[in-house]
Scaffold this motif. Structure first.
Motif, PDB file in Angstrom:
ATOM      1  N   ALA A   1       3.144   5.289 -16.579  1.00  0.00           N
ATOM      2  CA  ALA A   1       4.162   6.014 -16.523  1.00  0.00           C
ATOM      3  C   ALA A   1       5.284   5.942 -17.567  1.00  0.00           C
ATOM      4  O   ALA A   1       5.521   7.014 -18.153  1.00  0.00           O
ATOM      5  CB  ALA A   1       4.665   6.177 -15.154  1.00  0.00           C
ATOM      6  N   GLY A   2       5.492   4.671 -17.809  1.00  0.00           N
ATOM      7  CA  GLY A   2       6.574   4.227 -19.013  1.00  0.00           C
ATOM      8  C   GLY A   2       6.060   4.924 -20.370  1.00  0.00           C
ATOM      9  O   GLY A   2       6.842   5.585 -20.951  1.00  0.00           O
ATOM     10  N   THR A   3       4.761   4.752 -20.685  1.00  0.00           N
ATOM     11  CA  THR A   3       4.487   5.123 -21.871  1.00  0.00           C
ATOM     12  C   THR A   3       4.434   6.688 -22.039  1.00  0.00           C
ATOM     13  O   THR A   3       4.522   7.135 -23.072  1.00  0.00           O
ATOM     14  CB  THR A   3       2.773   4.656 -22.058  1.00  0.00           C
ATOM     15  N   VAL A   4       3.986   7.283 -20.880  1.00  0.00           N
ATOM     16  CA  VAL A   4       4.080   8.766 -20.983  1.00  0.00           C
ATOM     17  C   VAL A   4       5.456   9.366 -21.103  1.00  0.00           C
ATOM     18  O   VAL A   4       5.801  10.393 -21.789  1.00  0.00           O
ATOM     19  CB  VAL A   4       3.036   9.444 -19.908  1.00  0.00           C
ATOM     20  N   ALA A   5       6.392   8.590 -20.543  1.00  0.00           N
ATOM     21  CA  ALA A   5       7.971   8.856 -20.362  1.00  0.00           C
ATOM     22  C   ALA A   5       8.225   8.933 -21.936  1.00  0.00           C
ATOM     23  O   ALA A   5       9.173   9.859 -22.063  1.00  0.00           O
ATOM     24  CB  ALA A   5       8.502   8.123 -19.377  1.00  0.00           C
ATOM     25  N   ALA A   6       7.912   8.077 -22.559  1.00  0.00           N
ATOM     26  CA  ALA A   6       8.288   7.887 -24.084  1.00  0.00           C
ATOM     27  C   ALA A   6       7.982   9.034 -24.797  1.00  0.00           C
ATOM     28  O   ALA A   6       8.554   9.676 -25.556  1.00  0.00           O
ATOM     29  CB  ALA A   6       7.949   6.646 -24.580  1.00  0.00           C
TER      30      ALA A   6
ATOM     31  N   GLN B   1       0.938  -1.235   0.019  1.00  0.00           N
ATOM     32  CA  GLN B   1       0.075   0.103   0.038  1.00  0.00           C
ATOM     33  C   GLN B   1       0.860   1.455   0.096  1.00  0.00           C
ATOM     34  O   GLN B   1       0.705   2.226  -0.605  1.00  0.00           O
ATOM     35  CB  GLN B   1      -0.966  -0.093   1.232  1.00  0.00           C
ATOM     36  N   ARG B   2       1.911   1.208   0.836  1.00  0.00           N
ATOM     37  CA  ARG B   2       2.920   2.316   0.658  1.00  0.00           C
ATOM     38  C   ARG B   2       3.418   2.492  -0.783  1.00  0.00           C
ATOM     39  O   ARG B   2       3.432   3.778  -1.306  1.00  0.00           O
ATOM     40  CB  ARG B   2       4.235   2.025   2.018  1.00  0.00           C
ATOM     41  N   THR B   3       3.972   1.526  -1.404  1.00  0.00           N
ATOM     42  CA  THR B   3       4.458   1.553  -2.891  1.00  0.00           C
ATOM     43  C   THR B   3       3.222   2.170  -3.677  1.00  0.00           C
ATOM     44  O   THR B   3       3.731   3.220  -4.293  1.00  0.00           O
ATOM     45  CB  THR B   3       4.698   0.309  -3.344  1.00  0.00           C
ATOM     46  N   ALA B   4       2.055   1.746  -3.519  1.00  0.00           N
ATOM     47  CA  ALA B   4       0.917   2.465  -4.414  1.00  0.00           C
ATOM     48  C   ALA B   4       0.757   4.121  -3.950  1.00  0.00           C
ATOM     49  O   ALA B   4       0.795   4.729  -4.859  1.00  0.00           O
ATOM     50  CB  ALA B   4      -0.356   1.614  -4.108  1.00  0.00           C
ATOM     51  N   LEU B   5       0.932   4.250  -2.814  1.00  0.00           N
ATOM     52  CA  LEU B   5       0.905   5.538  -2.366  1.00  0.00           C
ATOM     53  C   LEU B   5       1.956   6.530  -2.751  1.00  0.00           C
ATOM     54  O   LEU B   5       1.749   7.696  -3.302  1.00  0.00           O
ATOM     55  CB  LEU B   5       0.416   5.991  -0.952  1.00  0.00           C
ATOM     56  N   GLU B   6       3.220   5.897  -2.745  1.00  0.00           N
ATOM     57  CA  GLU B   6       4.296   6.635  -3.336  1.00  0.00           C
ATOM     58  C   GLU B   6       4.372   6.999  -4.726  1.00  0.00           C
ATOM     59  O   GLU B   6       4.721   8.099  -5.241  1.00  0.00           O
ATOM     60  CB  GLU B   6       5.497   5.757  -2.993  1.00  0.00           C
ATOM     61  N   LEU B   7       3.890   5.907  -5.680  1.00  0.00           N
ATOM     62  CA  LEU B   7       3.671   5.967  -6.953  1.00  0.00           C
ATOM     63  C   LEU B   7       2.589   6.850  -7.238  1.00  0.00           C
ATOM     64  O   LEU B   7       2.891   7.632  -8.236  1.00  0.00           O
ATOM     65  CB  LEU B   7       3.236   4.391  -7.480  1.00  0.00           C
ATOM     66  N   HIS B   8       1.496   6.951  -6.517  1.00  0.00           N
ATOM     67  CA  HIS B   8       0.478   8.108  -6.795  1.00  0.00           C
ATOM     68  C   HIS B   8       1.290   9.410  -6.667  1.00  0.00           C
ATOM     69  O   HIS B   8       0.949  10.281  -7.539  1.00  0.00           O
ATOM     70  CB  HIS B   8      -0.610   7.973  -5.773  1.00  0.00           C
ATOM     71  N   GLU B   9       1.925   9.547  -5.724  1.00  0.00           N
ATOM     72  CA  GLU B   9       2.562  10.791  -5.238  1.00  0.00           C
ATOM     73  C   GLU B   9       3.692  11.043  -6.427  1.00  0.00           C
ATOM     74  O   GLU B   9       3.653  12.457  -7.066  1.00  0.00           O
ATOM     75  CB  GLU B   9       3.261  10.814  -4.208  1.00  0.00           C
ATOM     76  N   ALA B  10       4.332  10.124  -7.099  1.00  0.00           N
ATOM     77  CA  ALA B  10       5.257  10.564  -8.280  1.00  0.00           C
ATOM     78  C   ALA B  10       4.194  10.895  -9.474  1.00  0.00           C
ATOM     79  O   ALA B  10       4.883  11.757 -10.120  1.00  0.00           O
ATOM     80  CB  ALA B  10       6.102   9.182  -8.687  1.00  0.00           C
ATOM     81  N   LEU B  11       3.176  10.078  -9.705  1.00  0.00           N
ATOM     82  CA  LEU B  11       2.313  10.424 -10.920  1.00  0.00           C
ATOM     83  C   LEU B  11       1.878  12.191 -10.811  1.00  0.00           C
ATOM     84  O   LEU B  11       1.596  12.788 -11.585  1.00  0.00           O
ATOM     85  CB  LEU B  11       1.254   9.444 -10.945  1.00  0.00           C
TER      86      LEU B  11
ATOM     87  N   HIS C   1       7.696   4.743 -13.058  1.00  0.00           N
ATOM     88  CA  HIS C   1       7.803   3.628 -14.079  1.00  0.00           C
ATOM     89  C   HIS C   1       8.627   2.353 -13.432  1.00  0.00           C
ATOM     90  O   HIS C   1       8.245   1.325 -13.457  1.00  0.00           O
ATOM     91  CB  HIS C   1       8.457   4.056 -15.424  1.00  0.00           C
ATOM     92  N   GLN C   2       9.698   2.863 -12.473  1.00  0.00           N
ATOM     93  CA  GLN C   2      10.551   1.951 -12.082  1.00  0.00           C
ATOM     94  C   GLN C   2      10.191   1.305 -10.750  1.00  0.00           C
ATOM     95  O   GLN C   2      10.526   0.337 -10.110  1.00  0.00           O
ATOM     96  CB  GLN C   2      12.047   2.705 -11.590  1.00  0.00           C
ATOM     97  N   MET C   3       9.140   2.046 -10.205  1.00  0.00           N
ATOM     98  CA  MET C   3       8.535   1.702  -8.813  1.00  0.00           C
ATOM     99  C   MET C   3       7.696   0.324  -8.983  1.00  0.00           C
ATOM    100  O   MET C   3       7.592  -0.250  -7.987  1.00  0.00           O
ATOM    101  CB  MET C   3       7.605   2.778  -8.105  1.00  0.00           C
TER     102      MET C   3
END
Lengths: 666, 136
Positions: free
Chosen positions: A158-163, A66-76, A186-188
């Protein structure tokens, strides 16, 4: 048609982004591209947020996933901010004649936003800010498997948009921050872990069920299958809301429960026939792997479920509830299921129960023309089995609520309630309510077993619907069978004896009552047996015998009055077996309604506690008050004058009595 | 449990709202007992018999009659009905006749409660007659 699922939206968004990629060129306007990419990433972040159950990344006790998901949310979110900033720096957006690329990106962003909306239909926030489940999927939406899958999915986005930012950096500036956050996001994500819950994530539908699709009498097999899936979705949604509304819903009135029971029996019978026909067809087509035997096994499961629903219908024929409405949303929906399953089973496009005596079973070749058609029909039957399981669980919960509220009635010929007239309805005694609940447990267990058999077939055939098992309610404890409760069922409509032998006591109901705080003496009175029998039954079930009820007022009694020499202590079990003044008054009025008697006993004990407390505060009067408070059934008037709260009970019995006697409202 | 002939006679003899309502109870009970009996045999007509049980109970409840004691085993065969199809026809006709009598009683009812009970019971009888209509 069946409703759209989250996976359909993801696929559609991906198609639009791919189309945008194919049509992009040096002439594609950067501000618009950045703006819609920003919206797409915002949508992805919101989807992720919708499954994290409103957790906070700063919370200390969050599990890793859940922490990973929330951190990914923050990154997005950071990436979306960066893209929006870059868009505003790049110039103005086009108002008209937007190129294909921009239209596709806009559509992808809209679809991602729709995905978030779809996920949010499963939960809402109540007035105190806590999430409230709105569908059978709600628990699954925030489950670890789904959250991990969503993390993987949004990391991929995120990887798609990064491209795209890489492509845009050739013509735009100020993209470094966004690109950095997108790379981080993308890496998370861990694609390997995400694969497990991918099917579940993609299968999440909207919590708002599709609209009703009334049968029209000329549907093909494909249309019947689609119609059954719609009805199954609608039944699941209705079943989810039933337990919470049990005491006021028309779906929990006796006629509606009866109609649902016999309709479910007809559906189960027809579904068994469909599976038998499908088994014949599988044999004719020599399916690989051979499915004929498994289909016959699943068919037998439906036949067992049919017997349980049929027995429940028989029981409900003698039961009444406060309201007698027969028309209810569930009854209407399950009638559609009856018609469609019957038309799938029989060679009559206009089949109805009235036409059943003349109906011929459908020709196997017309049910599934090719091998490829078998999973579609099987999937439909699977949907129906799952919907019936949800319905059975909802009925169990609703009937439990009705029984707890004392809103079930039996003819007094059976209930033998001395407070009700012989030729009227009386409240259902606890032992009969226990039998009724056991019957509903048996139905739920049988439906579960049928659905589980089809789950295995679905998994083997790689059919859609493999997510159904994940959202199914839990199997009731005890694994009861129809055979095991058959003696109780036979007794259900028989006259209740005035004194029940220990062997005939509804032990489950007795144990439950004792565990809910009813004392030994009250259990003996309620279940018409001796204290010795109650003790023996409780010991046999491993229940430790307490000398005081845990939830009754005497447990919080601050002090007990001192007993006079030679007189029993009112708080001792032996003394409490004697009725108190309120209970004695109620008994004197001829009322034997167990719930009223228990209430009276509780009032007596509360009064005793209050008097003791008063006595403790004024020690000089303690002995006198204690003497007056002691149970005195032969002289209730003196008790009334002594106990302050005993005035109220003297007014209560007539009102209570009239309620016990009143027939259900029509 | 009264026999088919007996409940038919009582129904035909009913000449007031009260008498019609009191004759309707045994009719619904008889239909319910026969439907339950045939449903147990799990014949091809199982859906029809199961569907009859619902309106039979609703009709009985509408007129304020209490469920009677469960019939002894074999009650279906003791009803002088030759077979399942004949039973369906006979009971369908009985339900249609009941509906007519109840509607006639509605037309002559003076109290609202009796009128309402007759209407609801007539609707239930109609549903039964529709389910058991011969030759469907």
């Amino acid at each position: 048609m069946p409703g759209i699922a989250f996976g359909d939206l993801l696929d559609s968004a991906a198609r639009h982004v791919a189309a945008a990629g194919e049509s992009r060129s040096a002439a594609t306007p950067a501000p618009d591209t950045l703006f819609y990419l920003g919206r797409l990433v915002t949508g992805a972040a919101r989807c992720l947020r919708a499954v994290t159950a409103y957790g906070s990344p700063g919370a200390a006790d969050l599990p890793h996933w859940q922490r990973t998901a929330l951190e990914l949310h923050e990154a997005l979110c950071q990436a979306a901010d960066g893209l929006n900033q870059a868009a505003s720096q790049a110039g103005d957006l086009l108002q008209v004649r937007r190129p294909h690329t921009i239209r596709h990106l806009a559509a992808a962003a809209d679809i991602m936003a729709a995905g978030h909306d779809l996920l949010r239909t499963h939960m809402s926030i109540d007035s105190d800010g806590s999430p409230v489940d709105r569908s059978v999927w709600a628990r699954m939406v925030t489950d670890e498997l789904v959250v991990v899958a969503m993390t993987g999915e949004m990391g991929r986005w995120a990887g798609t948009v990064a491209a795209w930012t890489g492509w845009l950096s050739m013509s735009s500036t100020g993209l470094a921050t966004a690109a950095e956050w997108l790379d981080t996001a993308h890496q998370m994500a861990a694609p390997s872990a995400a694969a497990q819950g991918q099917d579940l994530l993609r299968a999440i539908p909207s919590a708002i069920p599709p609209g009703r699709l009334p049968p029209d009498g000329a549907e093909s097999v494909t249309e019947l299958c689609a119609g059954i899936s719609v009805t199954a979705d609608r039944l699941r949604a209705l079943a989810f809301t039933l337990p919470g509304q049990a005491t006021r819903s028309s779906d929990a009135a006796a006629p509606a429960l009866r109609r649902a029971a016999y309709s479910a029996a007809i559906v189960s019978d027809a579904a068994a026939l469909v599976l038998r026909t499908l088994s014949t067809r599988a044999g004719q087509l020599r399916t690989d792997p051979p499915a004929a035997a498994q289909l016959l096994e699943a068919s037998a499961g439906f036949s067992s479920a049919c017997s349980t629903w049929r027995r429940a219908n028989s029981m409900w024929q003698v039961i009444a509830t406060d309201t007698l409405e027969a028309v209810s949303p569930i009854a209407e929906e399950i009638h559609d299921l009856v018609l469609r399953m019957g038309r799938l089973a029989f060679a009559d496009a206009a089949w109805t129960p009235a036409r059943s005596p003349h109906a011929r079973p459908r020709d196997p070749a017309s049910l599934a023309a090719t091998k490829a058609a078998i999973p579609a029909v099987l999937g439909t039957v699977h949907q129906a089995a799952d919907a019936l399981t949800h319905l059975a669980s909802a009925h169990l919960a609703a009937v439990t609520a009705l029984a707890d509220a004392g809103r079930l009635y039996l003819p007094n010929r059976i209930a033998c309630d001395e407070s009700a007239a012989r030729g009227s309805w009386a409240r259902m005694p606890p032992d009969r309510a226990g039998t009724l609940l056991d019957m509903h447990r048996v139905i739920t267990t049988a439906c579960h077993q049928t659905a589980a058999g089809l789950d295995r077939l679905a998994a083997r055939e790689a059919m859609p619907g493999s997510a159904l098992a994940a959202i199914r309610p839990a199997v009731p404890e005890g694994n009861l069978t129809l055979e095991a409760i058959d003696p109780q069922l036979r007794m259900f409509v028989r006259r209740r004896p005035l004194r029940v032998a220990a062997a005939d006591v509804d032990t489950r109901a007795l144990v439950r009552a004792f565990q809910n705080g009813v004392s030994l003496s009250d259990c003996a009175r309620l279940f018409n047996c001796s204290r010795k029998s109650v003790t023996a039954i409780l010991t046999e079930h491993g229940v430790s015998i307490r000398t005081r009820a845990p939830h009754t007022p005497d447990t919080i009694q601050p002090a007990r009055p001192a007993a006079k020499p030679g007189q029993p202590d009112p708080a001792e079990p032996a003394a409490r077996a004697e009725p108190g003044p309120v209970e004695a008054t109620i008994r004197k009025l001829g009322i034997t309604d167990p719930s009223l008697l228990v209430q009276a006993a509780v009032i007596d004990r509360a009064a005793s506690g209050l008097v003791s407390e008063a006595g403790r505060r004024t020690p000089q009067n303690a002995a006198q008050l204690a003497a007056q408070d002691r149970p005195a059934p032969a002289n209730t008037e003196s008790a009334h004058t002594a106990a302050p709260s005993s005035a109220a009970p003297s007014q209560q019995p007539p009102a209570r009595r009239s309620r016990a006697r009143s027939a259900p409202r029509r | 449990m009264e026999s088919l002939g007996s409940v038919q006679e009582r129904l035909l003899a009913a000449d007031s709202v009260t008498a019609t309502l009191s004759a309707a109870g045994p009719v619904f009970e008889l239909i319910l007992a026969v439907a339950n009996g045939y449903a147990e045999t799990m014949s091809r007509a199982f859906p029809m018999w199961m569907s009859v049980t619902g309106p039979a109970c609703e009709g009985r409840d509408a007129i304020g009659a209490l469920p009677s004691a469960p019939p002894e085993p074999g009650v279906v065969t003791s009803l002088s009905l030759a077979g399942e199809a004949e039973a369906a026809d006979e009971l369908g006709l009985l339900a249609a006749m009941l509906s007519l009598r109840l509607r006639y009683a509605v037309a002559n009812a003076t109290d609202l409660q009796g009128c309402h009970a007759c209407e609801r019971a007539a609707e239930a009888a109609d549903e039964i007659a529709e389910l058991l209509r011969p030759g469907i």
